[in-house]
Design an enzyme around this catalytic site. Structure first.
Site, mmCIF file in Angstrom:
data_model
loop_
_atom_site.group_PDB
_atom_site.id
_atom_site.type_symbol
_atom_site.label_atom_id
_atom_site.label_comp_id
_atom_site.label_asym_id
_atom_site.label_seq_id
_atom_site.Cartn_x
_atom_site.Cartn_y
_atom_site.Cartn_z
ATOM 1 N N ASN A 391 9.498 -1.185 -15.277
ATOM 2 C CA ASN A 391 10.481 -1.401 -14.276
ATOM 3 C C ASN A 391 9.709 -1.873 -12.982
ATOM 4 O O ASN A 391 10.041 -3.302 -12.331
ATOM 5 C CB ASN A 391 11.387 -0.580 -14.528
ATOM 6 C CG ASN A 391 13.255 -0.893 -13.441
ATOM 7 O OD1 ASN A 391 12.589 -1.119 -12.668
ATOM 8 N ND2 ASN A 391 14.022 0.006 -14.227
ATOM 9 N N ASP A 392 9.752 -1.262 -12.238
ATOM 10 C CA ASP A 392 9.022 -0.998 -11.286
ATOM 11 C C ASP A 392 7.579 -2.081 -10.823
ATOM 12 O O ASP A 392 7.608 -2.730 -9.621
ATOM 13 C CB ASP A 392 8.177 0.478 -10.796
ATOM 14 C CG ASP A 392 9.857 1.516 -10.539
ATOM 15 O OD1 ASP A 392 10.715 0.849 -10.416
ATOM 16 O OD2 ASP A 392 9.182 2.456 -10.254
#
Ligand code: NAP
Length: 468
Positions: A391-392
């Site tokens: 995600n990040d």
């Protein structure tokens, strides 16, 4: 004779420690590195044990049995729990250094006060302050990572926090300086425990303003502190091996922290005093914006028609333990002549090298693991970017949104691929707690579900297509 054997054994142990660190540089030789470290430590223990001044063998056996009883279950934890397990190991290291320093101080005060030279007192004070602050700091870090209910996960900040923290450390250092000046003064017996209490308090205060996302970096800084306290212990006990091993530990901890800070584009001071990692409330805007969801059948069809597929693994792949399914997917695609590469972000997952370890476990060839900088130039030619529980590390906000906590962190440019399939379970954010613009892009399609199940379904679909 015993002295010569001891010195030779210490030399070989020190060399083994250096090689151990060197071999742990790459997954290919990491196992050899671990074995070299174990061999070096075993040799160091045996060489110390055979010394004639060691007489309480029974206590050593009891301590070793206790160590095994605690150490073996600790070694069995899952890979995702390794960061908190590592923090616990540092806590034990700090406690050992702190206790040895305390014992030496009181023993020498009672029996041979002339041994408490200024130099030796300097080493004892450094050992005790660093050891005890590492103990509580590491316990807090482990508790935060393990999400222990009574330790707040979010950064706890309050006015004048840095001044308070610095004040506590300065007070401990002042007491230390007074003890160095007058180690045998009557008040020293009380000043010493007060210094310990202040060091313990400082360890707690140091960690409470730090959020979860920065915790692995902080753990490597604590690793460095534990190493430095071992160096001081080496001076107290006059052990060259402890000084060498502690210096290696301390230096490698600092180097690792610097590498991680660079990979996240953050400064050391920012990690320690920035309060990063505050998880914003998930949902909100995310709930109102629409994701495009893809079916397994259609996703498999797009994958089959690709020339270049870039798999971007993240923490979710580790949680789901999906690496073996990913290997099966890799086999299905490569046997169709499709090029499959794995994009490795330096801070994907929760510890350095996390993705390399998982993919190596599934026997994915090293040659197909590509570092972030290298793969980014291929992303515009990539037909499908398959984001598996990351995600990040693929969040484009890091490039342009100055207000977001990951601003400036280099990312894998998944958004430059022609099609993006993102596998995750829900609409929850990643570790930095922020929404991911990638999921709303025109070319992005979500495959919601547990990574192991979704990748397994893709494999089934592809092997079914093959048989049909
Ligand atoms: P991430 O940002 O934490 O995102 C992980 C994603 O995986 C989540 O969005 C989660 O969404 C999904 N997920 C969790 N369990 C899953 C499952 N069983 N199946 C499918 N998906 C699952 O991870 P990342 O992209 O790897 O980034 C790492 C973060 O940790 C970065 O912020 C980095 O700075 C930080 N960090 C890492 C290190 C290190 O050494 N590696 C050090 C310091 C900080 P759902 O809950 O919706 O499934």
């Amino acid at each position: 004779m015993t002295r010569a054997v001891e010195q030779l054994a210490y030399l070989v142990a020190a060399v083994l420690f250096i090689f151990s660190l060197h071999w742990m540089n790459t997954p290919k030789t990491a196992r050899r590195g671990v074995l070299a470290g174990v061999a070096g430590m075993t040799l160091a223990i045996l060489a110390t044990w055979i010394q004639p001044q060691i007489v309480h063998h029974g206590w050593i056996v009891v301590a070793m049995v206790a160590g095994f009883l605690v150490g073996i279950p600790l070694a069995m934890v899952s890979l995702t729990a390794v960061p908190q397990r590592t923090a616990l190991s540092h806590a034990f290291g700090g406690l050992a250094a702190g206790l040895v320093g305390t014992a030496e101080f009181y023993l020498w005060t009672a029996e041979e006060s002339e041994q408490l030279t200024h130099f030796r007192m300097c080493a004892i004070v450094a050992e005790v302050i660093l050891g005890f602050l590492t103990l509580t700091g590491s316990l807090m870090a482990a508790g935060k990572l393990q999400e222990v209910w009574w330790i707040p996960q979010r950064p706890v900040t309050y006015p004048l926090q840095n001044v308070t923290n610095l004040g506590v450390l300065c007070l401990a250092a002042l007491l230390g300086l007074s003890l160095i000046a007058q180690p045998t003064a009557a008040w020293a017996v009380f000043a010493f425990p007060l210094m310990i209490v202040l060091a313990l308090a400082f360890g707690v205060l140091l960690i409470i303003p730090i959020g979860g996302a920065d915790m692995p970096t902080v753990i490597s800084i604590l690793n460095a502190y534990a190493g430095l306290s071992a160096v001081a212990m080496g001076f107290v006990l006059d052990s060259k091996l402890l000084i060498t091993a502690g210096a290696l530990d301390g230096a490698s901890g600092f180097i690792l922290s610097i590498i991680m800070c660079r990979a996240m584009n953050r400064s050391f001071t920012n990690v320690l005093f920035g309060g990063f990692g505050q998880v914003q409330a998930a949902g909100g805007q995310a709930e109102q914006r629409a994701y495009k969801v893809e079916t397994i059948e259609d996703a498999a069809e797009v994958l089959e028609q690709s020339s270049l597929v870039v798999v971007i693994p993240g923490y979710g792949m580790a949680v789901a333990q999906a690496q073996h399914r990913v290997r099966e997917l890799y086999d299905q695609l490569t046997k169709r002549g499709i090029t499959v590469k794995f994009a490795i972000h330096p801070v994907a997952g929760r510890m350095p090298g996390h993705m390399n370890v998982l993919l190596a476990e599934a026997d994915i060839p090293y040659s197909d693991l590509v570092e972030m900088d290298e793969i980014n130039s291929d992303m515009p030619q990539c037909d499908v970017a398959l984001v598996i529980g990351a995600n990040d590390v693929v969040n484009p906000a890091a490039r342009k949104d100055q207000s977001c906590p990951i601003y400036g962190m280099p990312i894998i440019n998944a958004d430059r691929a022609r099609t993006v399939f993102a596998i995750k379970r829900s609409k929850s954010p990643g570790f930095a707690g922020i929404e991911n613009e990638l999921y709303f892009k025109d070319q992005t399609y979500m495959l919601f579900g547990d990574a192991k199940t979704v990748v397994g379904d893709l494999v089934k679909q592809l092997s079914g297509d093959e048989q049909a």
